[in-house]
Write an enzyme that holds these catalytic residues in place. Structure first.
Site, short mmCIF file in Angstrom:
data_model
loop_
_atom_site.label_atom_id
_atom_site.label_comp_id
_atom_site.label_asym_id
_atom_site.label_seq_id
_atom_site.Cartn_x
_atom_site.Cartn_y
_atom_site.Cartn_z
CB SER A 18 0.45 6.09 7.92
OG SER A 18 0.03 4.81 8.34
CB SER A 19 -0.24 1.70 4.58
OG SER A 19 1.05 1.71 3.99
NE ARG A 20 -1.99 -0.31 10.96
CZ ARG A 20 -0.80 -0.90 11.12
NH1 ARG A 20 0.30 -0.17 11.14
NH2 ARG A 20 -0.70 -2.20 11.26
CB ALA B 241 -0.97 0.00 1.18
CG LEU B 242 4.50 0.47 -2.02
CD1 LEU B 242 5.49 0.27 -3.17
CD2 LEU B 242 5.18 0.24 -0.68
CB VAL C 284 7.48 11.39 3.57
CG1 VAL C 284 6.77 12.13 2.45
CG2 VAL C 284 8.93 11.08 3.18
CE LYS D 192 3.59 7.10 10.38
NZ LYS D 192 3.38 5.73 10.68
N GLY E 92 5.99 8.21 1.28
CA GLY E 92 7.00 7.90 2.29
C GLY E 92 7.85 6.70 1.87
CG HIS E 93 6.03 2.81 1.63
ND1 HIS E 93 4.66 2.97 1.61
CD2 HIS E 93 6.30 2.10 2.76
CE1 HIS E 93 4.13 2.37 2.67
NE2 HIS E 93 5.10 1.85 3.38
#
Ligand code: AMP
Length: 291
Positions: free
Chosen positions: A184-186, A31-32, A175, A148, A35-36
């Site tokens: 965040s993916s969440r 779930a990029l 980021v 993070k 940030g990733h």
């Protein structure tokens, strides 16, 4: 083209080929987001060949956590990785990563004990185990992790030293969205109202940064202000804490005189969010007012 590899054997062979020129590695759960992708770009500054992994690791989720609903989008992730020039994607199944009868675990007990360790029992053991397994496959590499997840980064730095792994670990700054919320993916779980409430987290951290910049050194005062901001809009606080940024142990005498990490974990609706800053060190968070 990103080479997509599903088996440990294929990934190991690809990493072995990359060693002559140098391998960068970015482990993720998919779930990029930006940030990733910033970690992949950073890895490319260190190594000509960069591999990312996507593996939603079951051993780092507790029984009441979001393993089943964790967002998954392999096709979308693949095009994002293409766009930032990743070379390899390792996306194994759970059976591929955890053989039948597996039982080995890696524990980093002291670094894992405070902060999230108090609320997510076994979480860091799951993280340490899967990251050690990934490093056992990659061999020598430069691995980039986000600040993070500051405690996770600390656990990984510790295990790499303790287990003599041939890995250089790099921590990359958090980021954020333009309003300050850490990507965040969440964040995908948040409704628009919840997302507005979640801004209390970066706002509280920014307020602590501002207080530190004007000379506030009493941890209790800084924490009380942050707590009241967060309490007003979130459903449950796991912790709002300031600890030594290297050992993650409590501050001596409640005074922020060494490098200090301020870290927050709280629940907004059903979503658990974390964020942190190292006071006096991280870039100032630009924030918008929470509703
Ligand atoms: P995850 O997919 O959440 O396990 O994260 C994979 C890597 O991306 C970890 O090293 C995280 O710390 C990092 N990461 C996640 N969100 C951010 C962010 N907003 N900024 C920088 N790194 C991040």
């Amino acid at each position: 083209m990103v080479q997509v590899l599903r088996t440990v054997h294929e990934f190991r062979v690809a990493c072995e080929k990359a060693h002559a020129s140098g391998l960068g590695f970015v482990p993720t759960m998919g779930a990029l987001h930006e940030g990733h992708l910033a970690l992949v770009t950073e890895a490319k500054r260190h190594a000509p060949i960069v591999a990312a992994s996507i593996f939603v690791n079951p051993t780092q989720f507790g029984p009441n956590e979001d393993l089943a609903r964790y967002p998954r989008d392999l096709d979308g992730d693949l095009s994002k990785l293409e766009a930032v020039g990743a070379d390899i994607l390792f996306a194994p199944s759970t059976d591929e990563m955890y053989a039948t009868g597996e039982q080995t675990r890696v524990a980093v007990p002291r670094v894992a004990a405070p902060l999230c360790g108090r609320f997510r029992l076994g979480h860091f053991e799951g993280v340490a185990t899967v990251v050690t397994k990934l490093f056992a496959i990659t061999g020598p590499c430069t691995a980039v992790f986000g600040r993070k997840d500051y405690q996770q980064l600390a656990v990984i730095k510790r295990l790499v030293v303790d287990l003599c792994l041939p890995v250089q670990v790099i921590g990359f700054p958090t980021v954020r969205d333009l309003d300050g919320l850490a990507k965040s993916s969440r964040n995908l779980y948040l409704s628009p109202d919840e997302r507005a409430c979640a801004l209390a987290i970066p706002n509280a951290l920014a307020e602590a940064q501002a207080a530190f910049a004007t000379g506030e050194r009493a941890a209790a005062t800084t924490l009380a202000r942050a707590r009241s901001r967060i309490e007003a809009v979130t459903d449950r606080i796991d912790y709002v804490d300031i600890v030594d940024a290297d050992s993650l142990e409590p501050l001596v005498g409640n005074q922020i005189d060494h490098r200090a990490l301020m870290a927050i974990a709280c629940h907004v609706g059903k979503t658990r969010l974390i964020d942190n800053v190292v006071l006096g060190e991280d870039a100032r968070i630009a924030v918008a007012e929470a509703k």
